[in-house]
Scaffold this active site. Sequence first.
Site, PDB file in Angstrom:
ATOM      1  N   HIS A 188       2.682   1.960   5.088  1.00 38.98           N
ATOM      2  CA  HIS A 188       1.215   2.078   5.051  1.00 38.98           C
ATOM      3  C   HIS A 188       0.565   1.645   6.367  1.00 38.98           C
ATOM      4  CE1 HIS A 188       1.019   3.090   0.751  1.00 38.98           C
ATOM      5  NE2 HIS A 188       2.032   2.261   0.633  1.00 38.98           N
ATOM      6  N   ASN A 243      -1.824   3.808  -5.201  1.00 37.13           N
ATOM      7  CA  ASN A 243      -1.542   5.033  -4.450  1.00 37.13           C
ATOM      8  C   ASN A 243      -2.349   6.179  -5.053  1.00 37.13           C
ATOM      9  OD1 ASN A 243       0.363   4.188  -2.499  1.00 37.13           O
ATOM     10  ND2 ASN A 243       2.025   4.278  -3.991  1.00 37.13           N
TER      11      ASN A 243
END
Length: 478
Positions: free
Chosen positions: A54, A127
């Site tokens: 990420h 997510n």
Amino acid sequence: MSDSKLTTTAGNPIADNQNSLTAGPRGPLALQDYQLVEKLAHQNRERIPERVVHAKGWGAYGTLTVTHDITSYTKAKLFSKVGKKTDLILRFSTVAGELGAADAERDVRGFAVKFYTQEGNWDIVGNNTPVFFIRDPYKFPDFIHTQKRHPKTNLRSPTAMWDYWSHSPEALHQITILFSDRGIPTSVRHINGYGSHTFSMINDDNERVWVKFHFKTQQGHKHWTNAEAENVVGKTRESTQEDLFNAIEKGNFPKWTFYIQVMTESEAKNFNYDPFDLTKVWPHGQFPLIEAGIIELNRNPENYFSEIEQAAFSPSNIIPGIGFSPDKVLQARIFSYPDAHRYRLGTHYEALPVNKPRCPMQHYHKDGPMRFFDNCPNPEAYYEPNSFSGPKEDPSMKEPPLPVDGSLERYDHRQDNDDYAQPRDLYNLFDEAQKARLYSNIAAAMTGVPKAILERQLAHFDKIDKAYGDGIRAKLKG
Ligand code: NDP
């Protein structure tokens, strides 16, 4: 001349910011030119370790507004009444790409929300997919290594990806989402967010239910095909940053409807699969979405680095009325996220303005990098228990006990687990054109993968549906 005076970091005025201090016009330099030394030393320290996963992110501030009463499930004060607003920050990201990666890549998008509640920060670190590739955190480092660069070639390796996946049928559900149309969203305004894990809610009567969190985009889903994305990346690597930042600057504030799904403890015991399995959803038909609120993003950060790069989200941040679950991957993330932040940002990373709770925060952790916070009101109270009115625990915040049973063992998480049914449910939702794109997206990602690995993987797709495997085979031949 501007009134704004340039100083050193210690506040000393600077007479010349254009010319170094030298002995004669041709040099050499004098070491006493402290401002030159300071500028170079600061430049050397302008980067912090990027997130291992990420790394590339985009974010903004906003609010949660409660639209429906869910107090029968949770005593969390941010849900205490309809109309209540809570400030938040949301950071989106891709998972595998590095800090400079292009935005329009096929990848899962992170959807991490920090609610600055009156009872401390509550983070949902989710997510844009309701499931994940693994159900046992033991496999997380292995899986991520397959998404990153090969140690020798320093290139991403389709062989590593499909080799790992072909040994891990629990990944099929997430693979089907990733290679579906939703794998390359045009922007994060057009994605859903999911807490993905099962969490718990606890009400005023100290009763626990299991919950899942869903944020459904009000902008509609929009995505690019592989060909469209290639075109976009050829023109700009920052398509998501541009889209999100500019929409908010123009006052076009993106919104998501916030829902929960609820399962009672007894339903969970009698359920036909493990409701804490991160590779599976709870079907909407059995566990309908219950509306709770709306989140809106309405303010861009003033400084990307301090507010987005330094934002630190962790599923360990929960508040009274919201709790964890036995989900093994969640349990591991409760350790690994704060650990990553302590490494990346420093010991007291939660003292940074973007991470700091908006409510009083009192603990006995002491010194280390970023020790910005004050002593307890009475400085004698720097250990606990003490006789100097230092902060004390509050037993009323205790959660109901969670019964657990079973022997300590390394249980085979694949045994008797159906990894094909839920990907099949998703596959069956796709029309013929969506299926055709799914096949070509997968075939395109398999370039150069050895035959034995392909066969092993195609056999899994066959088990979802023979037409799924055959569809990919046809594209591989074509
Ligand atoms: P439903 O028919 O009630 O709902 C289908 C869900 O699939 C919707 O939430 C829809 O999102 C979502 N969806 C549609 N296309 C895609 C895609 N390409 N990638 C990811 N999600 C997509 O289904 P069920 O609850 O009975 O579940 C069937 C399947 O739907 C599951 O196996 C799962 O793969 C998928 N799904 C289920 C979710 C759940 O929590 N039950 C959540 C997300 C997906 P939207 O409404 O925004 O269009």
